[in-house]
Design a protein around this motif. Structure first.
Motif, PDB file in Angstrom:
ATOM      1  N   LEU A  62     -47.452   7.149   5.504  1.00  0.00           N
ATOM      2  CA  LEU A  62     -48.420   7.507   6.532  1.00  0.00           C
ATOM      3  C   LEU A  62     -49.562   8.353   5.994  1.00  0.00           C
ATOM      4  N   PHE A  63     -49.424   8.809   4.759  1.00  0.00           N
ATOM      5  CA  PHE A  63     -50.472   9.670   4.208  1.00  0.00           C
ATOM      6  C   PHE A  63     -50.477   9.541   2.701  1.00  0.00           C
ATOM      7  N   ARG A  64     -51.533  10.013   2.086  1.00  0.00           N
ATOM      8  CA  ARG A  64     -51.654  10.033   0.646  1.00  0.00           C
ATOM      9  C   ARG A  64     -51.603  11.473   0.165  1.00  0.00           C
ATOM     10  N   LYS A  65     -51.059  11.666  -1.023  1.00  0.00           N
ATOM     11  CA  LYS A  65     -50.999  13.012  -1.578  1.00  0.00           C
ATOM     12  C   LYS A  65     -52.403  13.557  -1.819  1.00  0.00           C
ATOM     13  N   ARG A  66     -52.533  14.849  -1.682  1.00  0.00           N
ATOM     14  CA  ARG A  66     -53.798  15.506  -1.995  1.00  0.00           C
ATOM     15  C   ARG A  66     -53.636  16.201  -3.331  1.00  0.00           C
ATOM     16  N   TYR A  67     -54.361  15.710  -4.323  1.00  0.00           N
ATOM     17  CA  TYR A  67     -54.244  16.254  -5.663  1.00  0.00           C
ATOM     18  C   TYR A  67     -55.324  17.291  -5.923  1.00  0.00           C
ATOM     19  N   GLY A  68     -54.984  18.244  -6.775  1.00  0.00           N
ATOM     20  CA  GLY A  68     -55.973  19.215  -7.208  1.00  0.00           C
ATOM     21  C   GLY A  68     -56.266  20.308  -6.206  1.00  0.00           C
ATOM     22  N   SER A  69     -55.455  20.397  -5.130  1.00  0.00           N
ATOM     23  CA  SER A  69     -55.728  21.399  -4.104  1.00  0.00           C
ATOM     24  C   SER A  69     -55.139  22.756  -4.450  1.00  0.00           C
ATOM     25  N   ILE A 121     -45.230  11.528 -26.158  1.00  0.00           N
ATOM     26  CA  ILE A 121     -44.700  11.485 -24.791  1.00  0.00           C
ATOM     27  C   ILE A 121     -45.532  12.449 -23.957  1.00  0.00           C
ATOM     28  N   THR A 122     -45.944  12.007 -22.779  1.00  0.00           N
ATOM     29  CA  THR A 122     -46.688  12.860 -21.861  1.00  0.00           C
ATOM     30  C   THR A 122     -45.843  13.119 -20.629  1.00  0.00           C
ATOM     31  N   PHE A 123     -45.531  14.399 -20.374  1.00  0.00           N
ATOM     32  CA  PHE A 123     -44.715  14.787 -19.229  1.00  0.00           C
ATOM     33  C   PHE A 123     -45.575  15.437 -18.152  1.00  0.00           C
ATOM     34  N   ASP A 124     -44.956  15.598 -16.969  1.00  0.00           N
ATOM     35  CA  ASP A 124     -45.590  16.454 -15.970  1.00  0.00           C
ATOM     36  C   ASP A 124     -45.171  17.897 -16.268  1.00  0.00           C
ATOM     37  N   ASN A 125     -45.477  18.810 -15.365  1.00  0.00           N
ATOM     38  CA  ASN A 125     -45.276  20.231 -15.656  1.00  0.00           C
ATOM     39  C   ASN A 125     -43.981  20.806 -15.089  1.00  0.00           C
ATOM     40  N   GLY A 126     -43.016  19.937 -14.790  1.00  0.00           N
ATOM     41  CA  GLY A 126     -41.743  20.424 -14.298  1.00  0.00           C
ATOM     42  C   GLY A 126     -41.014  21.230 -15.360  1.00  0.00           C
ATOM     43  N   THR A 127     -40.342  22.299 -14.928  1.00  0.00           N
ATOM     44  CA  THR A 127     -39.636  23.148 -15.881  1.00  0.00           C
ATOM     45  C   THR A 127     -38.474  22.424 -16.547  1.00  0.00           C
ATOM     46  N   GLU A 128     -38.062  21.280 -15.986  1.00  0.00           N
ATOM     47  CA  GLU A 128     -36.982  20.514 -16.616  1.00  0.00           C
ATOM     48  C   GLU A 128     -37.387  19.965 -17.988  1.00  0.00           C
ATOM     49  N   PHE A 129     -38.690  19.971 -18.274  1.00  0.00           N
ATOM     50  CA  PHE A 129     -39.169  19.524 -19.587  1.00  0.00           C
ATOM     51  C   PHE A 129     -39.459  20.708 -20.512  1.00  0.00           C
ATOM     52  N   LYS A 144     -52.238  17.666 -16.623  1.00  0.00           N
ATOM     53  CA  LYS A 144     -52.687  18.828 -15.868  1.00  0.00           C
ATOM     54  C   LYS A 144     -51.928  18.890 -14.537  1.00  0.00           C
ATOM     55  N   PRO A 145     -51.666  20.095 -14.039  1.00  0.00           N
ATOM     56  CA  PRO A 145     -50.936  20.225 -12.778  1.00  0.00           C
ATOM     57  C   PRO A 145     -51.585  19.452 -11.634  1.00  0.00           C
ATOM     58  N   TYR A 146     -50.759  18.778 -10.846  1.00  0.00           N
ATOM     59  CA  TYR A 146     -51.199  18.025  -9.672  1.00  0.00           C
ATOM     60  C   TYR A 146     -52.191  16.920 -10.016  1.00  0.00           C
ATOM     61  N   CYS A 147     -52.054  16.346 -11.202  1.00  0.00           N
ATOM     62  CA  CYS A 147     -52.901  15.226 -11.617  1.00  0.00           C
ATOM     63  C   CYS A 147     -52.001  14.057 -12.014  1.00  0.00           C
ATOM     64  N   SER A 148     -51.276  13.543 -11.044  1.00  0.00           N
ATOM     65  CA  SER A 148     -50.298  12.494 -11.330  1.00  0.00           C
ATOM     66  C   SER A 148     -50.938  11.248 -11.921  1.00  0.00           C
ATOM     67  N   TRP A 149     -52.221  11.016 -11.626  1.00  0.00           N
ATOM     68  CA  TRP A 149     -52.878   9.820 -12.157  1.00  0.00           C
ATOM     69  C   TRP A 149     -52.980   9.859 -13.676  1.00  0.00           C
ATOM     70  N   GLN A 150     -52.826  11.036 -14.269  1.00  0.00           N
ATOM     71  CA  GLN A 150     -52.851  11.107 -15.730  1.00  0.00           C
ATOM     72  C   GLN A 150     -51.580  10.534 -16.344  1.00  0.00           C
ATOM     73  N   ARG A 151     -50.593  10.273 -15.511  1.00  0.00           N
ATOM     74  CA  ARG A 151     -49.387   9.564 -15.921  1.00  0.00           C
ATOM     75  C   ARG A 151     -49.186   8.366 -14.987  1.00  0.00           C
ATOM     76  N   GLY A 152     -50.262   7.649 -14.779  1.00  0.00           N
ATOM     77  CA  GLY A 152     -50.263   6.584 -13.778  1.00  0.00           C
ATOM     78  C   GLY A 152     -49.260   5.480 -14.046  1.00  0.00           C
ATOM     79  N   THR A 153     -49.045   5.144 -15.325  1.00  0.00           N
ATOM     80  CA  THR A 153     -48.087   4.094 -15.661  1.00  0.00           C
ATOM     81  C   THR A 153     -46.690   4.489 -15.203  1.00  0.00           C
ATOM     82  N   ASN A 154     -46.333   5.741 -15.437  1.00  0.00           N
ATOM     83  CA  ASN A 154     -45.033   6.260 -15.027  1.00  0.00           C
ATOM     84  C   ASN A 154     -44.912   6.295 -13.502  1.00  0.00           C
ATOM     85  N   GLU A 155     -45.943   6.768 -12.840  1.00  0.00           N
ATOM     86  CA  GLU A 155     -45.923   6.861 -11.384  1.00  0.00           C
ATOM     87  C   GLU A 155     -45.754   5.488 -10.746  1.00  0.00           C
TER      88      GLU A 155
END
Length: 207
Positions: free
Chosen positions: A17-24, A109-117, A135-146
């Motif tokens: 029903l909605f899209r994520k808001r990135y960079g906020s 390897i490019t990860f997101d910023n989760g502490t699990e990494f 970069k934080p809240y920039c999921s498109w930088q890992r678009g293939t994974n997403e």
């Protein structure tokens, strides 16, 4: 949907029903010795070679069970496995186990910023790879994974508790995705592309 139909329910994101808001929001990373994606070689963005991966986690509905997913950028090949927790030690060990058989095809390897990494240096040492973070809240930088995680969600919807799913079911979903023809490859599967490029792999990269 507007006319009362239900075909939209069969779409990959038919109920969103909605899209994520990135960079906020801005956060201060707690990952030690984190290397920003800005320092990543140009060839990774260009997908000019085999061996550049993106990594992420998918959390189960119980907020405890977890999948770690790794996708090779050029071919789209997926590697994934179930974890018992999000502790960085287990995540690092599982990433190494998943990619060690393909070690010669793991350059970055490019990860997101989760502490699990947070134990990324262990991964780098074991695989001989360079690790970068989007970069934080920039999921498109890992678009293939997403996008690939979206394909996995076709098999394991958001209500899924991964501890109730067997490793056989996870491997079956992974194999189906890896052998699914892709339009961007001229309807050749990621597995076929990976095996083909593996024979002519090159480490050369433009910085």
């Amino acid at each position: 949907k507007a006319r009362g139909g239900n075909l939209y329910r069969h779409l990959r994101q038919g109920t969103r029903l909605f899209r994520k808001r990135y960079g906020s929001r801005k956060i201060q990373s707690t990952i030690p010795n984190r290397i920003d994606i800005q320092k990543r070689p140009i060839c990774v963005e260009q997908r000019s070679r085999l061996g550049d991966w993106e990594g992420d986690t998918i959390i189960g509905a119980d907020l405890k069970s977890i999948l770690v997913t790794l996708v090779e950028r050029k071919s789209g090949l997926l590697r994934c496995a179930k974890l018992q927790n999000r502790y960085s030690r287990e995540v690092a060990q599982t990433v190494v186990q998943l990619l060690r058989p393909l070690k010669h095809q793991v350059h970055t390897i490019t990860f997101d910023n989760g502490t699990e990494f947070g134990r990324h240096q262990h991964i780098a040492d074991q695989l001989g790879a360079d690790i970068y973070f989007a970069k934080p809240y920039c999921s498109w930088q890992r678009g293939t994974n997403e996008n690939t995680n979206g394909l996995l969600r076709q098999y394991f919807p958001k209500k899924t508790v991964f501890n109730a799913i067997t490793n056989t079911e996870i491997n079956e979903a992974m194999n189906r995705i890896n052998n699914r023809p892709r339009k961007r490859h001229g309807f050749i599967s990621p597995n076929e592309i990976f095996q083909k490029l593996k024979k002519q792999d090159s480490n050369r990269c433009t910085y």
